[in-house]
Design a protein around this motif. Structure first.
Motif, PDB file in Angstrom:
ATOM      1  N   SER A 168       0.873  -1.326  -0.094  1.00 21.28           N
ATOM      2  CA  SER A 168       0.051   0.086  -0.071  1.00 21.28           C
ATOM      3  C   SER A 168       0.881   1.248  -0.085  1.00 21.28           C
ATOM      4  O   SER A 168       0.351   2.427  -0.326  1.00 21.28           O
ATOM      5  CB  SER A 168      -0.926   0.112   1.329  1.00 21.28           C
ATOM      6  N   THR A 169       2.195   1.348   0.400  1.00 15.70           N
ATOM      7  CA  THR A 169       2.790   2.215   0.322  1.00 15.70           C
ATOM      8  C   THR A 169       3.694   2.673  -0.871  1.00 15.70           C
ATOM      9  O   THR A 169       4.412   3.741  -1.328  1.00 15.70           O
ATOM     10  CB  THR A 169       4.305   1.889   1.320  1.00 15.70           C
ATOM     11  N   GLY A 170       3.242   1.847  -2.031  1.00 12.59           N
ATOM     12  CA  GLY A 170       3.914   2.060  -3.231  1.00 12.59           C
ATOM     13  C   GLY A 170       5.077   1.302  -3.246  1.00 12.59           C
ATOM     14  O   GLY A 170       5.797   1.535  -4.583  1.00 12.59           O
ATOM     15  N   LEU A 171       5.659   0.713  -2.411  1.00 12.13           N
ATOM     16  CA  LEU A 171       6.907   0.083  -2.619  1.00 12.13           C
ATOM     17  C   LEU A 171       6.883  -1.494  -2.147  1.00 12.13           C
ATOM     18  O   LEU A 171       5.861  -2.005  -1.462  1.00 12.13           O
ATOM     19  CB  LEU A 171       7.817   0.681  -1.510  1.00 12.13           C
ATOM     20  N   PRO A 172       7.775  -2.223  -2.704  1.00 13.74           N
ATOM     21  CA  PRO A 172       7.839  -3.644  -2.074  1.00 13.74           C
ATOM     22  C   PRO A 172       7.956  -3.860  -0.576  1.00 13.74           C
ATOM     23  O   PRO A 172       8.265  -2.778   0.079  1.00 13.74           O
ATOM     24  CB  PRO A 172       8.989  -4.296  -2.785  1.00 13.74           C
ATOM     25  N   HIS A 173       7.679  -4.940  -0.032  1.00 18.23           N
ATOM     26  CA  HIS A 173       7.640  -5.061   1.192  1.00 18.23           C
ATOM     27  C   HIS A 173       9.106  -4.639   1.794  1.00 18.23           C
ATOM     28  O   HIS A 173      10.094  -4.929   1.141  1.00 18.23           O
ATOM     29  CB  HIS A 173       7.666  -6.575   1.634  1.00 18.23           C
ATOM     30  N   PRO A 174       9.301  -4.004   2.950  1.00 17.89           N
ATOM     31  CA  PRO A 174      10.638  -3.527   3.613  1.00 17.89           C
ATOM     32  C   PRO A 174      11.538  -4.567   3.819  1.00 17.89           C
ATOM     33  O   PRO A 174      12.813  -4.258   3.386  1.00 17.89           O
ATOM     34  CB  PRO A 174      10.173  -3.119   4.843  1.00 17.89           C
ATOM     35  N   THR A 175      11.174  -5.762   4.034  1.00 17.17           N
ATOM     36  CA  THR A 175      12.166  -6.787   4.298  1.00 17.17           C
ATOM     37  C   THR A 175      12.893  -7.241   2.848  1.00 17.17           C
ATOM     38  O   THR A 175      13.973  -7.584   2.787  1.00 17.17           O
ATOM     39  CB  THR A 175      11.778  -7.888   5.031  1.00 17.17           C
ATOM     40  N   VAL A 176      12.027  -7.245   2.074  1.00 15.19           N
ATOM     41  CA  VAL A 176      12.462  -7.545   0.596  1.00 15.19           C
ATOM     42  C   VAL A 176      13.375  -6.536  -0.154  1.00 15.19           C
ATOM     43  O   VAL A 176      14.556  -6.758  -0.452  1.00 15.19           O
ATOM     44  CB  VAL A 176      11.433  -7.819  -0.630  1.00 15.19           C
ATOM     45  N   MET A 177      13.051  -5.245   0.271  1.00 16.21           N
ATOM     46  CA  MET A 177      14.305  -4.236  -0.017  1.00 16.21           C
ATOM     47  C   MET A 177      15.310  -4.366   0.666  1.00 16.21           C
ATOM     48  O   MET A 177      16.190  -4.080   0.370  1.00 16.21           O
ATOM     49  CB  MET A 177      13.232  -2.741   0.146  1.00 16.21           C
ATOM     50  N   ALA A 178      14.982  -4.567   1.858  1.00 18.90           N
ATOM     51  CA  ALA A 178      16.384  -4.712   2.865  1.00 18.90           C
ATOM     52  C   ALA A 178      17.375  -5.653   2.256  1.00 18.90           C
ATOM     53  O   ALA A 178      18.390  -5.740   2.223  1.00 18.90           O
ATOM     54  CB  ALA A 178      15.804  -4.839   4.400  1.00 18.90           C
ATOM     55  N   GLY A 184      23.515  -5.819  -2.080  1.00 21.36           N
ATOM     56  CA  GLY A 184      24.113  -4.908  -3.368  1.00 21.36           C
ATOM     57  C   GLY A 184      23.371  -4.655  -4.459  1.00 21.36           C
ATOM     58  O   GLY A 184      23.890  -4.308  -5.528  1.00 21.36           O
ATOM     59  N   VAL A 185      22.181  -5.024  -4.511  1.00 22.56           N
ATOM     60  CA  VAL A 185      21.236  -4.805  -5.810  1.00 22.56           C
ATOM     61  C   VAL A 185      20.606  -3.432  -5.801  1.00 22.56           C
ATOM     62  O   VAL A 185      19.668  -3.342  -4.578  1.00 22.56           O
ATOM     63  CB  VAL A 185      20.276  -6.024  -6.058  1.00 22.56           C
ATOM     64  N   GLU A 186      21.078  -2.804  -6.631  1.00 18.02           N
ATOM     65  CA  GLU A 186      20.387  -1.282  -6.868  1.00 18.02           C
ATOM     66  C   GLU A 186      19.128  -1.045  -7.462  1.00 18.02           C
ATOM     67  O   GLU A 186      18.608  -0.094  -7.359  1.00 18.02           O
ATOM     68  CB  GLU A 186      21.735  -0.584  -6.934  1.00 18.02           C
ATOM     69  N   GLU A 187      19.054  -1.983  -8.479  1.00 21.92           N
ATOM     70  CA  GLU A 187      17.716  -2.122  -9.468  1.00 21.92           C
ATOM     71  C   GLU A 187      16.525  -2.686  -8.882  1.00 21.92           C
ATOM     72  O   GLU A 187      16.657  -3.963  -8.953  1.00 21.92           O
ATOM     73  CB  GLU A 187      18.236  -2.164 -10.657  1.00 21.92           C
ATOM     74  N   VAL A 188      15.763  -2.190  -8.126  1.00 24.17           N
ATOM     75  CA  VAL A 188      14.690  -2.771  -7.618  1.00 24.17           C
ATOM     76  C   VAL A 188      13.371  -2.039  -8.069  1.00 24.17           C
ATOM     77  O   VAL A 188      13.165  -0.924  -8.111  1.00 24.17           O
ATOM     78  CB  VAL A 188      14.553  -2.927  -6.324  1.00 24.17           C
ATOM     79  N   TRP A 189      12.583  -2.923  -8.815  1.00 26.38           N
ATOM     80  CA  TRP A 189      11.266  -2.430  -9.079  1.00 26.38           C
ATOM     81  C   TRP A 189       9.893  -2.846  -8.496  1.00 26.38           C
ATOM     82  O   TRP A 189       9.741  -3.995  -8.108  1.00 26.38           O
ATOM     83  CB  TRP A 189      10.972  -3.002 -10.732  1.00 26.38           C
ATOM     84  N   ALA A 190       9.107  -1.743  -8.390  1.00 28.64           N
ATOM     85  CA  ALA A 190       7.819  -2.109  -7.524  1.00 28.64           C
ATOM     86  C   ALA A 190       6.875  -2.264  -8.405  1.00 28.64           C
ATOM     87  O   ALA A 190       5.784  -1.780  -9.094  1.00 28.64           O
ATOM     88  CB  ALA A 190       7.204  -0.845  -6.527  1.00 28.64           C
ATOM     89  N   MET A 191       6.777  -3.738  -9.070  1.00 30.40           N
ATOM     90  CA  MET A 191       5.847  -4.329  -9.888  1.00 30.40           C
ATOM     91  C   MET A 191       5.709  -5.920  -9.847  1.00 30.40           C
ATOM     92  O   MET A 191       6.626  -6.501  -9.270  1.00 30.40           O
ATOM     93  CB  MET A 191       6.261  -3.923 -11.275  1.00 30.40           C
ATOM     94  N   GLY A 192       4.671  -6.304  -9.889  1.00 30.71           N
ATOM     95  CA  GLY A 192       4.246  -7.841  -9.684  1.00 30.71           C
ATOM     96  C   GLY A 192       3.554  -8.510 -10.781  1.00 30.71           C
ATOM     97  O   GLY A 192       2.899  -7.675 -11.769  1.00 30.71           O
ATOM     98  N   GLY A 193       3.316  -9.653 -10.644  1.00 28.92           N
ATOM     99  CA  GLY A 193       2.289 -10.146 -11.608  1.00 28.92           C
ATOM    100  C   GLY A 193       2.907 -10.429 -12.892  1.00 28.92           C
ATOM    101  O   GLY A 193       4.183 -10.396 -13.014  1.00 28.92           O
ATOM    102  N   ALA A 194       2.001 -10.690 -13.821  1.00 33.84           N
ATOM    103  CA  ALA A 194       2.315 -11.010 -15.148  1.00 33.84           C
ATOM    104  C   ALA A 194       3.050  -9.654 -15.763  1.00 33.84           C
ATOM    105  O   ALA A 194       3.746  -9.828 -16.778  1.00 33.84           O
ATOM    106  CB  ALA A 194       0.966 -11.183 -16.133  1.00 33.84           C
ATOM    107  N   GLN A 195       2.612  -8.433 -15.493  1.00 32.89           N
ATOM    108  CA  GLN A 195       3.123  -7.135 -16.016  1.00 32.89           C
ATOM    109  C   GLN A 195       4.586  -7.067 -15.572  1.00 32.89           C
ATOM    110  O   GLN A 195       5.395  -6.447 -16.356  1.00 32.89           O
ATOM    111  CB  GLN A 195       2.395  -5.802 -15.382  1.00 32.89           C
ATOM    112  N   ALA A 196       5.099  -7.446 -14.389  1.00 33.37           N
ATOM    113  CA  ALA A 196       6.619  -7.500 -14.155  1.00 33.37           C
ATOM    114  C   ALA A 196       7.123  -8.390 -15.099  1.00 33.37           C
ATOM    115  O   ALA A 196       8.387  -8.180 -15.623  1.00 33.37           O
ATOM    116  CB  ALA A 196       6.881  -7.857 -12.632  1.00 33.37           C
ATOM    117  N   VAL A 197       6.646  -9.693 -15.212  1.00 29.25           N
ATOM    118  CA  VAL A 197       7.360 -10.533 -16.254  1.00 29.25           C
ATOM    119  C   VAL A 197       7.408  -9.946 -17.711  1.00 29.25           C
ATOM    120  O   VAL A 197       8.363  -9.919 -18.264  1.00 29.25           O
ATOM    121  CB  VAL A 197       6.513 -11.886 -16.289  1.00 29.25           C
ATOM    122  N   ALA A 198       6.282  -9.305 -18.284  1.00 30.18           N
ATOM    123  CA  ALA A 198       6.261  -8.652 -19.470  1.00 30.18           C
ATOM    124  C   ALA A 198       7.473  -7.506 -19.448  1.00 30.18           C
ATOM    125  O   ALA A 198       8.019  -7.301 -20.471  1.00 30.18           O
ATOM    126  CB  ALA A 198       4.905  -8.099 -19.841  1.00 30.18           C
TER     127      ALA A 198
END
Length: 442
Positions: A168-178, A184-198
């Protein structure tokens, strides 16, 4: 006999051939055709309209309106700084062990030499860019961040991107981001489901830039699986995963409390999860059923656990002896295989189909989910008969370098000409013969 919250199947008089056993054992029946049809328009929309389509589907399915899809670096840093120290310590240990196992699987180049100085060198090269999917849904999976990222890093993948559904914050879960930040992964996208795969498969450059990837890995729901199946002509994928599963082989030496607890732990993932016990002991079957009846009501997620255990994909399978039980295991080819028998190491030598095999009372599947050092992204739906756990090899591509000087080519020239003529490809033979004719002319 105790009333059981799980189905029971008697195979004590059954044939043990592969066809019969594969048709008999409990298994989730997954038909992705409807999901593939459902995600088709979505995949086309993301391919054609890029980020704007991702934003539209994110608002529709995740009910979050995003301004940006890429997670700001400051948010990753903040999530890592605010991480519970106990979780940080657990993730650090999981990372350490997973990295150690992955490093041990490294594949150095190998050169084979032939007469005349000819050599063939097989080398293993990392995929250039990988999209790693971390699901949301009924649970939070920072451990899946580790299982995807670590072997890719050990393999030498230069460019890694993570996608995980926004909260609901518009971000992935905090523990996933942590977890991403810790690795050291700097490229993280807040998208899920089939749209993320596409988006991973096709990329986008409207407003933000996401470069397409060469490989997509990571588990997800039926729509994620359908999307991965649909884009694999464009991009590589690790697998099309079905519901998670455990199959336990146990004898009279097994503690029914442990067996029941392990069946429950797998059922906790999802109502479609498969939990199967195989045993030649009717007494143990009764005791495990009684333990399930006692333990399930006390579980935090008892409703989904009870649904999974009662489903056709789960059950207690009675067999006539240990040999029959091993035959069932190999026909089932399970994601997680647990051996709670008197001689688990000896039995493990005979288990030829299993994504991960856990030995004895103190190697539960939950250990592999987190901190064994093994990878928990595993083949499901019987695919362990031919597929492997996610690992360093998943992120490597084999390439062979052929180096034959003239004497080495001469040693096989006649064979090449003969085979080329037999296959009616004379130009192949001529490509070899003319080299030696040219040498003679010179």
């Amino acid at each position: 006999m105790t009333t059981s919250p799980i189905n029971r199947l008697d195979l004590r008089d059954s044939a043990l051939d592969r066809r019969t056993l594969r048709a008999s054992v409990p298994r989730a029946q997954v038909d992705l055709s409807d999901a593939v049809a459902a995600v088709g328009p979505l995949l086309a929309a993301v391919r054609e309209h890029g980020r704007s389509a991702v934003l539209e589907y994110t608002e529709r399915f995740d009910r979050v309106a995003l301004d940006t899809v890429r997670v700001p670096a400051a948010e990753l840093t903040r999530a890592a700084a605010e991480l519970d120290p106990r979780i940080r310590a657990a993730l650090e240990e999981t990372i350490r062990r997973t990295r150690a196992v992955a490093a041990a699987d490294a594949r150095p180049p190998v050169t084979t030499s032939f007469d005349g100085g000819g050599t063939v060198t097989t080398r293993w090269l990392p995929v250039d860019r990988v999209g790693l999917y971390v699901p949301g849904g009924l649970a939070v999976y920072p451990s899946t961040v580790v299982m995807n990222v670590v072997p890719a890093q050990v393999a030498g993948v230069a460019s890694l991107a993570i996608a995980s559904p926004p909260q609901s914050t518009g971000l992935p879960h905090p523990t996933v981001m942590a977890a991403a930040a810790m690795l050291g992964v700097e490229e993280v996208w807040a998208m899920g489901g089939a749209q993320a795969v596409a988006a991973f498969a096709h990329g986008f450059d409207d407003g933000e830039v996401l470069e397409p990837v060469d490989l997509i890995t990571g588990p997800g729901n039926a729509f994620v699986a359908a999307a991965k199946a649909s884009v694999r002509s464009v991009v590589g994928i690790d697998s099309v995963a079905g519901p998670t599963e455990i199959i336990v082989l146990a004898d009279d030496t097994a503690d029914p409390r442990f067996v029941a607890a392990d069946l429950i732990s797998q059922a906790e993932h999802d109502p479609q999860a498969a939990s199967v016990l195989v045993t030649a002991s009717e007494a143990l079957a009764d005791a495990v059923a009684a333990e399930l009846a006692a333990q399930v009501p006390a579980a935090a997620h008892r409703e989904r656990i009870a649904e999974a255990l009662a489903g056709p994909q789960s059950g207690i399978v009675l067999v006539r002896d240990l040999d029959a039980g091993i035959a069932v295991l190999n026909a089932y080819a399970g994601e997680h295989v647990q051996l709670m028998v008197a001689e688990p190491r000896a039995v493990a030598e005979r288990v030829t189909n299993g994504g991960a095999v856990f030995l004895g009372d103190h190697s539960p599947v939950a250990l592999g989910d987190y901190c064994a050092g093994s990878n928990h992204v595993l083949p499901t739906m019987g695919n362990a008969a031919h597929a492997s756990a996610l690992g360093i090899q998943s992120f490597l591509k084999g390439s062979q370098v052929i180096d034959y000087p003239a004497p080495a080519l001469a040693a096989v020239a006649d064979h090449i000409v003969a085979l080329a003529a037999d296959e009616d490809l004379p130009a192949h033979g001529a490509a070899v013969s003319l080299r030696f004719a040219a040498d003679e002319e010179n």
